[in-house]
Scaffold this motif. Structure first.
Motif, PDB file in Angstrom:
ATOM      1  N   GLU A 162      49.437  -9.423  68.709  1.00 57.45           N
ATOM      2  CA  GLU A 162      49.592 -10.596  67.859  1.00 57.45           C
ATOM      3  C   GLU A 162      48.393 -11.533  67.977  1.00 57.45           C
ATOM      4  OE1 GLU A 162      53.526 -13.087  66.670  1.00 57.45           O
ATOM      5  OE2 GLU A 162      52.938 -13.178  68.774  1.00 57.45           O
ATOM      6  N   SER A 163      47.678 -11.461  69.094  1.00 55.22           N
ATOM      7  CA  SER A 163      46.517 -12.330  69.277  1.00 55.22           C
ATOM      8  C   SER A 163      45.327 -11.903  68.424  1.00 55.22           C
ATOM      9  CB  SER A 163      46.100 -12.350  70.756  1.00 55.22           C
ATOM     10  OG  SER A 163      45.602 -11.081  71.157  1.00 55.22           O
ATOM     11  N   SER A 164      45.376 -10.692  67.879  1.00 55.07           N
ATOM     12  CA  SER A 164      44.300 -10.245  66.999  1.00 55.07           C
ATOM     13  C   SER A 164      44.351 -11.020  65.677  1.00 55.07           C
ATOM     14  CB  SER A 164      44.435  -8.754  66.706  1.00 55.07           C
ATOM     15  OG  SER A 164      43.651  -8.391  65.590  1.00 55.07           O
ATOM     16  N   PRO A 165      43.225 -11.440  65.142  1.00 52.88           N
ATOM     17  CA  PRO A 165      43.228 -12.162  63.855  1.00 52.88           C
ATOM     18  C   PRO A 165      43.777 -11.338  62.704  1.00 52.88           C
ATOM     19  CG  PRO A 165      41.083 -12.321  64.934  1.00 52.88           C
ATOM     20  CD  PRO A 165      41.873 -11.308  65.694  1.00 52.88           C
ATOM     21  N   ARG A 168      48.512 -10.402  61.652  1.00 53.38           N
ATOM     22  CA  ARG A 168      49.385 -11.008  60.652  1.00 53.38           C
ATOM     23  C   ARG A 168      49.053 -10.508  59.243  1.00 53.38           C
ATOM     24  NH1 ARG A 168      49.915 -16.358  58.237  1.00 53.38           N
ATOM     25  NH2 ARG A 168      47.999 -17.012  59.283  1.00 53.38           N
ATOM     26  N   VAL A 265      45.721 -14.731  54.353  1.00 51.07           N
ATOM     27  CA  VAL A 265      46.021 -15.082  55.738  1.00 51.07           C
ATOM     28  C   VAL A 265      44.826 -15.828  56.307  1.00 51.07           C
ATOM     29  CG1 VAL A 265      46.417 -14.175  58.053  1.00 51.07           C
ATOM     30  CG2 VAL A 265      47.633 -13.189  56.103  1.00 51.07           C
ATOM     31  N   GLU A 266      45.090 -16.968  56.891  1.00 52.16           N
ATOM     32  CA  GLU A 266      44.032 -17.802  57.458  1.00 52.16           C
ATOM     33  C   GLU A 266      43.943 -17.588  58.964  1.00 52.16           C
ATOM     34  OE1 GLU A 266      44.645 -21.856  56.354  1.00 52.16           O
ATOM     35  OE2 GLU A 266      44.860 -21.417  54.217  1.00 52.16           O
ATOM     36  N   GLU A 267      42.770 -17.214  59.412  1.00 46.73           N
ATOM     37  CA  GLU A 267      42.476 -17.048  60.828  1.00 46.73           C
ATOM     38  C   GLU A 267      41.032 -17.478  61.064  1.00 46.73           C
ATOM     39  OE1 GLU A 267      44.397 -16.296  63.276  1.00 46.73           O
ATOM     40  OE2 GLU A 267      46.173 -15.385  62.356  1.00 46.73           O
ATOM     41  N   LEU A 439      41.633 -12.017  54.362  1.00 49.01           N
ATOM     42  CA  LEU A 439      41.621 -12.719  55.644  1.00 49.01           C
ATOM     43  C   LEU A 439      40.422 -13.643  55.652  1.00 49.01           C
ATOM     44  CD1 LEU A 439      43.009 -12.848  58.484  1.00 49.01           C
ATOM     45  CD2 LEU A 439      41.283 -11.191  59.231  1.00 49.01           C
ATOM     46  N   ALA A 441      38.837 -17.780  57.063  1.00 51.67           N
ATOM     47  CA  ALA A 441      39.001 -18.972  57.882  1.00 51.67           C
ATOM     48  C   ALA A 441      39.622 -20.101  57.065  1.00 51.67           C
ATOM     49  CB  ALA A 441      37.653 -19.413  58.451  1.00 51.67           C
TER      50      ALA A 441
END
Length: 539
Positions: A162-165, A168, A265-267, A439, A441
């Motif tokens: 789950e910590s991978s960008p 999600r 998805v924002e990462e 994906l 920012a």
């Protein structure tokens, strides 16, 4: 014997592809021997005396595809409990000690449509290894204390992934691509289901799926096939056949994708990633399309392909990858690319425009097909060199497609032509509903004002998107003018990293049996593609 045969096959595939490819099934039938016990257990043996080692593997037709919302993640949790206490080794320490005595490296993996467990050990420990796995599959105890500890191990694995960008993004893409059946693609599972899992639930999985007529025993390496068959009969022959789990509880079909959808998805990443996914063919319902899909992907991933020249060489994308992941229950088709945020809209429009042309005459040439077909043939042949890896490969194909599919794979690949690729593209990709994901920012999205509606604005299935055909044509025309201009320049095609779901690591009696391997959900490039036929796995 096998090493010389493998080397000869590989050389022959390179210098005389037209004849060697069509002969590969016959050659594989000389190497792979199989027998079905009266209880339905399929026993497959691959003899390879290159090194004094043997791999003993059990493959079960289980995995994410058998899950319901109430059991999402239990196939993976069961895999973690497999190498725990059983009736023959009632204490965990006794189990690990026996593995060490055998000199065994052992592991298990969970995938969408199979779960496998294997030992690699000295060949003189073969009988002990076969009995060791028989104890684990036939008589697990599912002790409450061990389950409590293993739940936390699986949750920790979930946390790492789950910590991978990109975690999600793939989850959100799958929810849209597969609708209410998305849980049947989720190998790692649902956190709440894992936390509340009980021994009774695992016992139910064992009763349904861990039965001989839903299992294959694969033995590969420095072994005598007739001895293996005799041991299999002696050790596994009294394992009682059970009802076919898929007759009693049929797997629902994946619902067709009704319309195209976008997801953002924002990462905090420095670039932008675009994923387009379609529902691909089922290997049992349309096997011919799966062969075309592999050649199609290999050709488009080639550095000189039309797709790479237009999208990568001109500078719109740093890398682009195409993949079809073979499954029985609707494998995904993926086109993915990495670009810069300032060129995201331009790159997205160009990718949509390129997709529109994939079935056009002249997009592929016969000359492009031959090298990739030879490469697949050589890869199939060279896979025989390493007995353990070949056992895992056979187990995957036995579970997903049946061993006969694998045996005829190279031959069927050799027959693919340009018309087959165009037919595949027209049937599954061009003008078909898709899921488009980005994906990006958070700050970059705000600066662009990017919306999900924009993501599907360049798709030819405009009738499924409220009839917004004018917008599609404007975007596509703009992109075509861009790609035509870019084709004049030549650039360097960057390497597309292979991406898998978490790769398996060894839980070993030789190393630290309590350690949990760090798994990588995505490559650093951020592209969720799976090049070649190697399937992703959850350890």
């Amino acid at each position: 014997m096998i090493k010389s045969l493998v080397s000869a096959l590989a050389v022959f595939a390179l210098v005389a592809p037209g004849h060697s490819l069509l002969a590969q099934r016959a050659q594989l039938e000389r190497i792979i021997q199989q027998r079905v016990l009266s209880n339905g257990l399929e026993v497959i043996v691959v003899e390879n005396h290159g090194v004094p080692l043997a791999t003993v593997e059990l493959d079960v037709r289980n995995g994410a595809f058998t899950q319901t919302p109430a059991t999402e993640g239990l196939a993976h949790l069961y895999e973690h409990m497999f190498f725990k206490s059983n009736s023959d080794f009632p204490e965990a320490d006794a189990f690990v000690r026996r593995a060490a005595e055998l000199g065994a490296v052992f592991n298990g993996t969970t995938q969408e449509e199979r779960v496998n467990y294997y030992l690699t050990l000295p060949s003189d420990s073969l009988e002990g290894g076969m009995r060791f796995l028989a104890s684990a599959i036939r008589a697990p105890l599912f002790r409450t204390a061990e389950l409590a500890r293993e739940r936390e191990v699986v949750i920790a694995e979930y946390d790492r992934n789950e910590s991978s960008p990109f975690f999600r993004l793939t989850r959100e893409m799958e929810k849209r691509l597969y609708g209410d059946q998305a849980g049947r693609k989720n190998t790692i599972g649902n956190r709440d289901v894992i936390r509340s899992a009980t021994p009774a639930q695992l016992t139910d999985i064992q009763r349904r799926y861990y039965v001989p007529n839903n299992t294959a025993l694969i033995v590969a390496g420095d072994v005598d096939p007739q001895k293996v068959f005799a041991l299999a009969e002696s050790i596994y022959g009294d394992w009682r056949r059970a009802p076919d789990p898929f007759v009693a509880d049929p797997i629902p079909r994946i619902p067709p994708l009704a319309q195209s959808e976008g997801v953002i998805v924002e990462e905090p990443i420095g670039s932008a990633v675009i994923l387009m996914q379609w529902q691909g063919p089922s290997v049992s319902r349309d096997p011919a399309a799966t062969y075309a899909a592999d050649v199609f992907s290999d050709v488009l991933n080639g550095s000189t392909s039309t797709l790479q020249r237009r999208l990568v060489d001109g500078g719109l994308f740093q890398s682009v990858g195409v993949n079809y992941y073979t499954l029985d229950h609707t494998g995904p088709i993926t086109i993915s690319g990495q670009t810069t945020t300032d060129r995201l809209r331009e790159a997205l429009a160009a990718m949509h425009a390129e997709v529109d042309q994939l079935a056009n005459p002249g997009y592929f040439t016969a000359a492009e097909l031959e090298p990739v077909k030879r490469q697949r043939a050589v890869g199939t042949t060279m896979g025989l060199e390493r007995a353990s890896g070949f056992a895992h490969q056979l187990g995957f194909w036995w579970s997903v497609a049946g061993l006969d599919y694998y045996m005829g794979y190279a031959d069927s690949m050799a027959t693919q032509n340009v018309a087959d690729l165009r037919s595949y593209a027209g049937k599954y990709i061009v003008g078909k509903p898709r899921v488009v994901g980005v994906l990006i920012a958070p700050e970059a999205r705000r600066q662009l004002g990017l919306t999900t509606e924009e993501l599907v604005g360049g798709i030819a299935d405009c009738g499924l998107r409220n009839g917004n055909c004018d917008a599609r044509l404007l975007v596509a025309d703009s992109a075509r003018s861009v790609t035509r201009g870019k084709e004049a320049g030549k650039g360097v095609n960057e390497r597309v990293d292979t991406v898998r779901r978490p790769s398996s690591g060894h839980r070993s009696a030789i190393r630290n049996p309590q350690s949990v391997p760090t798994t990588t959900l995505f490559s650093t490039s951020g592209l969720r593609i799976i090049l070649g036929k190697t399937p992703p796995a959850m350890s």
